[in-house]
Structure formats: structure tokens, C-alpha cells
Design a protein around this motif. Structure first.
Motif, PDB file in Angstrom:
ATOM      1  N   SER A  58      48.270 -73.951  46.371  1.00 53.58           N
ATOM      2  CA  SER A  58      47.986 -75.235  46.338  1.00 53.58           C
ATOM      3  C   SER A  58      47.889 -75.834  44.841  1.00 53.58           C
ATOM      4  CB  SER A  58      46.910 -76.013  47.153  1.00 53.58           C
ATOM      5  OG  SER A  58      45.387 -75.150  46.561  1.00 53.58           O
ATOM      6  N   GLU A  59      47.362 -75.043  43.959  1.00 51.45           N
ATOM      7  CA  GLU A  59      47.071 -75.492  42.472  1.00 51.45           C
ATOM      8  C   GLU A  59      48.300 -75.084  41.404  1.00 51.45           C
ATOM      9  OE1 GLU A  59      43.301 -74.156  40.986  1.00 51.45           O
ATOM     10  OE2 GLU A  59      42.128 -74.914  42.731  1.00 51.45           O
ATOM     11  N   THR A  60      49.112 -74.252  41.994  1.00 51.40           N
ATOM     12  CA  THR A  60      50.271 -73.826  41.346  1.00 51.40           C
ATOM     13  C   THR A  60      51.648 -73.945  41.986  1.00 51.40           C
ATOM     14  OG1 THR A  60      50.496 -71.777  41.636  1.00 51.40           O
ATOM     15  CG2 THR A  60      48.816 -72.102  40.000  1.00 51.40           C
ATOM     16  N   GLU A  61      52.726 -73.870  41.495  1.00 46.16           N
ATOM     17  CA  GLU A  61      53.915 -73.873  41.852  1.00 46.16           C
ATOM     18  C   GLU A  61      54.533 -72.611  42.204  1.00 46.16           C
ATOM     19  OE1 GLU A  61      56.655 -76.905  40.083  1.00 46.16           O
ATOM     20  OE2 GLU A  61      54.893 -78.282  40.139  1.00 46.16           O
ATOM     21  N   ILE A  62      53.644 -71.569  42.576  1.00 48.07           N
ATOM     22  CA  ILE A  62      54.140 -70.424  42.645  1.00 48.07           C
ATOM     23  C   ILE A  62      55.068 -70.068  43.815  1.00 48.07           C
ATOM     24  CG2 ILE A  62      52.187 -69.200  43.959  1.00 48.07           C
ATOM     25  CD1 ILE A  62      53.813 -67.330  41.119  1.00 48.07           C
ATOM     26  N   SER A  63      54.792 -71.016  44.847  1.00 44.90           N
ATOM     27  CA  SER A  63      55.501 -71.006  46.278  1.00 44.90           C
ATOM     28  C   SER A  63      56.527 -71.960  46.243  1.00 44.90           C
ATOM     29  CB  SER A  63      54.648 -70.814  47.391  1.00 44.90           C
ATOM     30  OG  SER A  63      53.634 -69.708  47.283  1.00 44.90           O
ATOM     31  N   GLU A  64      56.826 -72.602  45.375  1.00 48.50           N
ATOM     32  CA  GLU A  64      57.478 -73.813  45.453  1.00 48.50           C
ATOM     33  C   GLU A  64      59.077 -73.375  45.293  1.00 48.50           C
ATOM     34  OE1 GLU A  64      56.940 -77.459  45.657  1.00 48.50           O
ATOM     35  OE2 GLU A  64      54.809 -76.707  46.102  1.00 48.50           O
ATOM     36  N   GLY A  65      59.973 -74.102  46.074  1.00 47.52           N
ATOM     37  CA  GLY A  65      61.506 -73.792  45.979  1.00 47.52           C
ATOM     38  C   GLY A  65      61.914 -72.666  46.740  1.00 47.52           C
ATOM     39  N   ALA A  66      63.201 -72.599  47.372  1.00 48.59           N
ATOM     40  CA  ALA A  66      63.807 -71.536  48.091  1.00 48.59           C
ATOM     41  C   ALA A  66      64.116 -70.515  47.082  1.00 48.59           C
ATOM     42  CB  ALA A  66      64.893 -72.020  48.802  1.00 48.59           C
ATOM     43  N   VAL A  67      63.590 -69.145  47.630  1.00 44.01           N
ATOM     44  CA  VAL A  67      63.938 -68.060  47.104  1.00 44.01           C
ATOM     45  C   VAL A  67      64.811 -66.927  47.731  1.00 44.01           C
ATOM     46  CG1 VAL A  67      62.215 -67.948  45.143  1.00 44.01           C
ATOM     47  CG2 VAL A  67      61.690 -67.226  47.382  1.00 44.01           C
ATOM     48  N   THR A  68      65.380 -67.494  48.999  1.00 42.96           N
ATOM     49  CA  THR A  68      66.237 -66.688  49.620  1.00 42.96           C
ATOM     50  C   THR A  68      67.386 -67.505  50.202  1.00 42.96           C
ATOM     51  OG1 THR A  68      65.527 -67.530  51.702  1.00 42.96           O
ATOM     52  CG2 THR A  68      64.255 -65.455  51.067  1.00 42.96           C
ATOM     53  N   VAL A  69      68.520 -66.923  50.117  1.00 42.54           N
ATOM     54  CA  VAL A  69      69.889 -67.701  50.321  1.00 42.54           C
ATOM     55  C   VAL A  69      69.710 -68.564  51.382  1.00 42.54           C
ATOM     56  CG1 VAL A  69      72.101 -67.218  50.901  1.00 42.54           C
ATOM     57  CG2 VAL A  69      71.522 -66.021  49.080  1.00 42.54           C
ATOM     58  N   SER A  70      69.243 -68.138  52.449  1.00 42.85           N
ATOM     59  CA  SER A  70      69.302 -68.957  53.981  1.00 42.85           C
ATOM     60  C   SER A  70      68.367 -70.220  53.558  1.00 42.85           C
ATOM     61  CB  SER A  70      68.896 -68.111  54.895  1.00 42.85           C
ATOM     62  OG  SER A  70      67.581 -67.559  54.949  1.00 42.85           O
ATOM     63  N   TYR A  71      67.242 -69.887  52.920  1.00 44.95           N
ATOM     64  CA  TYR A  71      66.264 -71.127  52.756  1.00 44.95           C
ATOM     65  C   TYR A  71      66.950 -72.127  51.634  1.00 44.95           C
ATOM     66  CZ  TYR A  71      62.022 -73.691  52.734  1.00 44.95           C
ATOM     67  OH  TYR A  71      60.966 -74.400  52.975  1.00 44.95           O
ATOM     68  N   ALA A  72      67.740 -71.401  50.684  1.00 47.14           N
ATOM     69  CA  ALA A  72      68.219 -72.362  49.367  1.00 47.14           C
ATOM     70  C   ALA A  72      69.416 -73.324  50.378  1.00 47.14           C
ATOM     71  CB  ALA A  72      69.173 -71.443  48.489  1.00 47.14           C
ATOM     72  N   ALA A  73      70.030 -72.625  51.260  1.00 50.28           N
ATOM     73  CA  ALA A  73      70.750 -73.490  52.269  1.00 50.28           C
ATOM     74  C   ALA A  73      70.290 -74.610  52.597  1.00 50.28           C
ATOM     75  CB  ALA A  73      71.529 -72.540  53.217  1.00 50.28           C
ATOM     76  N   VAL A  74      69.156 -74.476  53.121  1.00 53.93           N
ATOM     77  CA  VAL A  74      68.306 -75.613  53.995  1.00 53.93           C
ATOM     78  C   VAL A  74      67.819 -76.613  52.689  1.00 53.93           C
ATOM     79  CG1 VAL A  74      66.230 -75.992  55.054  1.00 53.93           C
ATOM     80  CG2 VAL A  74      67.568 -74.070  55.803  1.00 53.93           C
ATOM     81  N   GLN A  75      67.401 -76.241  51.644  1.00 54.49           N
ATOM     82  CA  GLN A  75      66.941 -77.034  50.604  1.00 54.49           C
ATOM     83  C   GLN A  75      68.193 -77.803  50.004  1.00 54.49           C
ATOM     84  OE1 GLN A  75      65.606 -74.955  47.054  1.00 54.49           O
ATOM     85  NE2 GLN A  75      65.055 -76.806  46.007  1.00 54.49           N
ATOM     86  N   LEU A  76      69.378 -77.370  50.102  1.00 56.93           N
ATOM     87  CA  LEU A  76      70.592 -77.916  49.543  1.00 56.93           C
ATOM     88  C   LEU A  76      70.978 -79.059  50.556  1.00 56.93           C
ATOM     89  CD1 LEU A  76      72.550 -78.137  47.288  1.00 56.93           C
ATOM     90  CD2 LEU A  76      73.759 -76.380  48.481  1.00 56.93           C
TER      91      LEU A  76
END
Lengths: 427, 274
Positions: free
Chosen positions: A152-170
Motif C-alpha cells: 500500500s505504501e510503495t509501488e512495488i506491486s504496480e503495473g503488469a509484469v507478465t505478458v498476459s497481464y500486460a495485454a490486459v493493461q493495454l
């Protein structure tokens, strides 16, 4: 702090060795049972696809990390696994490692918050199996708090780091409301299934799966409460889909530029997203030249993944700061376990001596002076004990290591013979 | 009163630059440190701007429409005000820098050169004209904001197509949202332009009994109005969407600016007041 930990993980061993020591839920329970008998008074076992780790408070002071490794080998025999394939930790280092693990900075995919849930589940298993005592429960609480703060206090888990999740982010950068969109997954392999799950998690309006082998598509469709469409006829309905994600193992193109062009005409040029995460590619890359068609293959999605991983790496120092804060809090608490009883014992010891001596000698004083004697001697004892008490309390506040605390407390107890005295009293 | 006006005239560009700075910092850093405070800052700037415009009206006894630099300060206000309303309605807070910078340009020019005209034509003291000008300027602000969002849409569209996943990709809202923002701004602009035209039609025969329908200002204004009308109707009831709509909005904005410049500064029109 008498805690030991061993870990075989992605840094220390290749996947085949990690696999050989992987434990399923039943195996974890059975190993906890054995560990309670042979090694630890309380502890924790974590096993994921990237690591297997054992933490515990030894029953016997002579127990070392090699004994724990041998204990694992006895349960999961693999002659290829060597002691050097393990990381070992003792005392506060073990806790720090656990905090790093739950925060995601020790993961293969930095910031992977799946590990947070996996560690929590392992904690729960330990508690269910009565493998968690006072110390372990406190470690669980501190670790969970650390993991939560990191997320919650950092962005350590922010953004997609797998190809399939990056596809969803896009996809979410093109459409405002994914719940009103329809997606087609071509290929029901591991990548297709993962992408389907991500889309479902993000609330896709309608999800349709197609696969050469219909059984596999139907199985995933059942799991995700979605639909299937025949692989032979899906092209006729291509225009119905806003998002098409292809992840087959086909050797040649499945969708040509003309297929896309025709479907775009039928959908009045409403935006269409094509995600081709297959290698070799399933969709003709020249489809990206068509207006309102957003074509992306695995290379372009990897750009997003790399960017997000770099951003997460930048967050590591912030997470480490949180870990340091939580470790200090935990160690202060742990030290207080040693310090508070010592202060009490010291005061009791001096009070006993004072009371005895006053009792022996009070008849030498007049009755009106006896009360004064009591007050004066108590004041003397308080003054004598003031400095030692302050020094003992400082041990907590200064974040002294548990080992140093144990030594200081032990020296103090030995000097005044508090342990002996207590033992004698007990007898 | 005059010293208050002078002080606010100096303060306004500073406040707009500060507001822009806060919005730009959040956009650049991708942080949410000033999510609420930047909105408060914009509100304070706009409030002071309202005080400034009212002070000028009361102090000089006419609406602030008597020279180009008074018009510029109203434009600066109305552009940021349109954005403020849009931000309140949609709660999309990341696009502020692209809009507020336009206000900064207008306000700096205005603050540097504004002065009270020694002689104000009686016609410019009309409150009906004041209402007409305010309506028209907020209307033009609406189509300016629409064009900015249209431009952002095209930039993001191009970046996604070309796999450029930089600052624009990471910070801007998605394409559909940008399209919606551009569309709603255009609708608001169109409604206010319609209002301004209606007031103008009421006021025109009183002020200029011998006006001509062939006047370049009337032709230009009606052309822009019809252009936006066609665009909005096509988007609302037809099949226009995406790039086509935003391109139309940008084209409409360019034509509106060119038409205003031509009719106000180059041609001979009843509308040339300065």
C-alpha cells in the motif's frame, strides 16, 4: 533469538531441483507433523513454484541448519540437491528474509503480490496444525503488516509484469469500461488460460474461448463461467469481439489481414484490440495498419513488462526501509520479553534483601523511627536500581540485537545470582 | 479599488503558473501527492479571477470587454473554468497541465498589456453585449478544451499503435475517456455558442439597425456553429467515432480561430470594436 530458516529458491537452485522439493498442501501438513516431533517447538513451512522454505524455533540448542536440510532430504529424497542449493538464516536474519519474501522483493518477479497470499496461507496452515506459538504468531503479525505496508505504501506491486497481464493493461488504455466489452481467446494453453483469467478478474463483459481441442476450451470456460465457440467457425463471428487474444501453438497464421479488415467493416470500424502472444505469431502483423485496430505481439507487450519491472526495482529501497522499521519494532518487542522480567527479578531480589535486613534490625529503632527506616531503605534501593533499570530499558529503545540483549541480561542475572536465587526459591 | 485590481492583475499569472506547476509535477512524477490540493489551488485561482473580473466591471463601470487584453483575461478564466467543471464532473485529474497552460499564455499577455481604455464606446457598456461576449468566450473555451483532448487522443492513439509506452501512455486516461472528454467539451462549447448567438441576434438589430446577413462575422460564426452541429449530431446519432470525431473537433477549432481572426482583425465588420 533462536530461530533458524533454510530456503531453496530461484537464486540457489534450477527449476528441476526446486520442483523436486516442492511440497503440496498435504505434504506440508505431514512435514509439519514430523518437524514438531523432531526439530521445532514452533515453525512455518512455505512451498511455492519458486521456493520451499522452513522456519522454526529449535527444540534443541544444538540443532543447526544442516540438520534441517537433512530432515528435508529424509522426506523428499533427491541426491542432486546439495547443501549449497540452500540459503540458510539464523536469528534476526531469518525474520528479515521472511519480511523480504512477503514484501515481494525476494521474488523472481519483483513485487509479485501472489507471494503475500501464499505466505499468509502457510501461516494459517501452521496455526491450524498448532505449529505456531507466541513467537511465531508475533512473527506472522509483523510479517503480514510488513507485506501490507509494502503493497500500500510503495509501488512495488504496480503495473503488469507478465505478458498476459500486460495485454490486459493495454486493453484498459484503449477501452474505458471493460465490463461492456467482449473478448475472444484463441488457444486454451497456459498463456491463453492465464489471459482469460486476468480478463475475467478485471470484469470483462463477455468471454469466449476457442481451441482446436474443444474439451480444453470447455474446461476453462466452465471454470471461468464463460462461453466457447467452435474453432472452425469463429472467424465468421470475429466482428463481435472487441478484444481478440491469440495464444496457440500453430505453425502458421490463423488470422490474416483480410480477416481483420472484413470484421472491421462489419463492426463499423469500432476499435478492436488484437493481442498476439503466440510464438510463432497467429495474427498477421500488418493488421496494425488498419485504422482502429490495435495490434500487439509478444515483443511489444514485453516492452511494458520491462518498464514495469524497472519501476518496481526503483521501489526496492522504499520497501527495505519499511522492512527495517518493522524489524526494529519486532526486535524491540522481542527484547522486551527478556528485559521486563529481568527488571522485575532484580527489583524483587533487592526488595527481599531490604525487607529481610529491615525485619532483623527494626527492633533497634523506636516505633516512630521504624516507619522512617522503611521509607529510607526503600528510597536507597530505588536509587541504586535507577541506573540499571534505565540501562535495561535502553536496550529496547536502541534496537540492540537479540543476541546482545541476551548477553547483557545474562551477565546481569549472573552477577546478582538472580537465576540461582530463583531456582533456589523454586526448590 | 484600482490598487486591488493592479495587485490581482500581477497575482493572476503567478497563480496560474503555480497551479500549472502542481498539475505538471503530478503528471510528470505520476504521483498522487497533490491530487486534492491541486484542485483547491485551481479553485482559489479561479475565485481570485472572478473577483478581478467583477472588480474591473464595478470599478470601470462596464464589462471587461472593451479591448483585446480584457477579452484575453476572460478567455484565460473561461478555459481553466471549463477544465475545472470537467474535472469535477468526470474526476479525471491528470490532464490539467495541457489546458491550464493555454490560460497562462492568455493571462500573461493580458496582465502585461491591459489598461483601462480612455474612451469606451457606449455600445461596449451594454450588459446584453457583455452576456453575449461571456457566452461566446466560454463557448470558444469549450471548443478549445475539446481540441486539446482531441489532440491528446491522437497522440495516445499514435503511441499505442507504434508501441511507444512512455509518459503519455502511462499518465493519460484511456482513449475512450479522452474521446468522451473531447465530445462533452464540444457539446458544452456548442451550447454556449448557441446561447451567445441567440443573445447576439436579439442585441444586433438594437445596436446596428442596418446590419447585413452577409457580414463576414455572421457568416464565420454560423459556419463554425453549423460545423460543430454536424459533428455533434453525427457522433450522437450517427456512426462517427474515435479519430474521425476528434479530427473534426480539431479542424473545427482551427476554423473557429481563423474565422475569428479574419473577421475581427482583417475584414470590415460591424463586429470590429477595437
Amino acid at each position: 533469538m533462536n530461530i533458524l530458516a533454510v530456503s531453496i529458491n530461484h537464486r540457489t537452485a534450477p527449476v528441476e531441483l526446486r520442483e523436486s522439493l516442492h511440497l503440496n498442501n498435504d505434504e506440508i501438513k505431514s512435514l509439519i507433523h514430523l518437524a514438531k516431533e523432531e526439530l521445532f517447538s514452533e515453525g512455518l513451512i512455505i512451498s511455492t513454484c519458486n521456493r520451499t522454505e522452513l522456519y522454526g524455533i529449535p527444540k534443541n540448542d544444538k540443532l543447526d541448519v544442516l540438520d534441517i536440510q537433512n530432515f528435508i532430504f529424509k522426506y523428499k529424497d533427491n541426491s542432486d540437491v546439495k547443501p549449497e542449493n540452500f540459503q540458510t538464516f539464523a536469528s534476526a536474519e531469518a525474520i528479515i528474509h521472511l519480511f523480504k519474501l512477503i514484501s515481494g522483493i525476494d521474488s523472481l518477479l519483483i513485487g509479485d503480490n501472489q507471494i503475500y497470499h501464499q505466505v499468509k496461507e502457510s501461516f494459517q496452515t501452521s496455526e491450524e496444525m498448532q505449529f505456531a506459538g507466541v513467537l511465531m504468531k508475533r512473527i506472522f503479525d509483523a510479517a503480514t503488516k510488513t507485506g501490507k505496508r509494502a503493497i500500500s505504501e510503495t509501488e512495488i506491486s504496480e503495473g503488469a509484469v507478465t505478458v498476459s497481464y500486460a495485454a490486459v493493461q493495454l486493453v484498459e488504455k484503449i477501452f474505458s469500461s471493460i465490463s461492456k466489452k467482449t473478448a475472444l481467446i484463441i488457444g486454451a494453453g497456459e498463456s491463453g488460460e492465464l489471459a482469460a483469467k486476468h480478463l475475467k478478474d478485471r470484469g470483462i463483459g463477455r468471454l469466449v474461448i476457442t481451441n482446436r481441442t474443444p474439451d480444453r476450451a470447455e474446461k476453462i470456460a466452465r471454470e471461468l463461467d464463460s462461453e466457447t465457440i467452435s474453432f472452425n467457425s469463429f472467424k465468421e463471428k470475429l466482428h463481435e469481439f472487441d478484444i481478440i487474444l491469440s495464444a496457440t501453438s500453430a505453425d502458421s497464421l490463423i488470422l490474416t489481414k483480410d480477416d481483420i479488415k472484413n470484421s472491421m467493416k462489419r463492426r463499423n470500424n469500432t476499435s478492436m484490440v488484437l493481442m498476439d502472444i503466440a510464438v510463432p505469431r497467429d495474427i498477421d502483423p500488418s493488421a496494425k495498419d488498419i485504422d482502429y485496430v490495435f495490434y500487439h505481439d509478444i515483443d511489444s507487450l514485453n516492452i511494458i513488462v520491462e518498464q514495469n519491472l524497472s519501476k518496481r526495482k526503483i521501489e526496492i529501497p522504499r520497501v527495505e526501509k519499511i522492512i527495517n522499521e518493522e524489524i526494529n519494532t519486532f526486535i524491540s518487542w522481542y527484547n522486551s520479553l527478556e528485559v521486563a522480567p529481568t527488571i522485575k527479578d532484580l527489583r524483587d531480589y533487592f526488595e527481599t534483601i531490604r525487607a529481610e535486613e529491615v525485619g532483623k534490625n527494626k527492633n533497634r529503632f523506636s516505633s516512630e523511627d521504624q516507619e522512617k527506616l522503611d521509607i529510607i531503605t526503600k528510597r536507597i534501593i530505588n536509587k541504586i536500581l535507577h541506573q540499571p533499570t534505565v540501562e535495561l530499558k535502553k536496550i529496547n529503545e536502541l534496537g540492540t540485537s537479540p543476541e546482545e540483549t541476551a548477553v547483557k541480561v545474562s551477565v546481569l542475572r549472573d552477577i546478582f545470582g538472580i537465576n540461582n536465587n530463583n531456582k533456589e526459591n523454586n526448590h | 479599488m484600482n490598487s486591488t485590481i493592479t495587485i490581482i492583475n500581477i497575482l493572476l499569472p503567478v497563480l496560474y503558473v503555480c497551479t500549472f506547476g502542481i498539475y505538471a509535477y503530478d503528471f510528470w512524477k505520476g504521483e498522487k501527492k497533490f491530487t486534492n490540493s491541486k484542485r483547491v489551488f485551481l479553485f482559489i485561482t479561479l475565485l481570485l479571477h472572478v473577483v478581478y473580473l467583477l472588480s474591473r466591471t464595478v470599478s470601470f463601470n462596464h464589462p471587461p470587454i472593451t479591448n483585446v487584453f480584457e477579452i484575453f483575461t476572460i478567455l484565460a478564466f473561461s478555459i481553466s473554468f471549463s477544465y475545472f467543471i470537467l474535472e469535477l464532473v468526470t474526476d479525471i485529474r491528470g490532464t490539467g497541465p495541457f489546458i491550464i497552460i493555454i490560460s497562462i499564455i492568455f493571462q500573461i499577455i493580458s496582465s502585461l498589456f491591459i489598461k483601462e481604455s480612455p474612451v469606451v464606446k457606449d455600445i461596449l457598456r451594454s450588459n446584453l453585449l457583455g452576456l453575449h461576449v461571456f457566452g461566446a468566450l466560454i463557448g470558444y473555451s469549450g471548443i478549445t478544451v475539446s481540441a486539446v483532448y482531441g489532440f491528446l487522443y491522437l497522440t495516445l492513439y499514435k503511441d499505442i499503435k507504434l508501441n511507444k509506452f512512455g509518459l503519455i501512455f502511462n499518465r493519460l486516461p484511456n482513449l475512450e475517456v479522452l474521446e468522451t472528454l473531447s465530445y462533452y467539451s464540444a457539446v458544452i462549447g456548442f451550447i454556449l455558442l448557441t446561447f451567445a448567438i441567440i443573445i447576439g441576434i436579439i442585441w444586433l438589430p438594437r445596436a446596428f439597425p442596418k446590419y447585413s446577413f452577409a457580414d463576414p462575422k455572421l457568416i464565420g460564426t454560423f459556419s463554425v456553429w453549423i460545423l460543430y452541429g454536424i459533428g455533434i449530431l453525427s457522433k450522437t446519432f450517427g456512426k462517427w467515432r474515435g479519430k474521425k470525431v476528434v479530427l473534426f473537433s480539431i479542424a473545427g477549432f482551427v476554423i473557429a480561430i481563423l474565422s475569428t481572426m479574419f473577421t475581427n482583425f482583417l475584414s470590415s465588420s460591424f463586429h470590429s470594436f477595437y
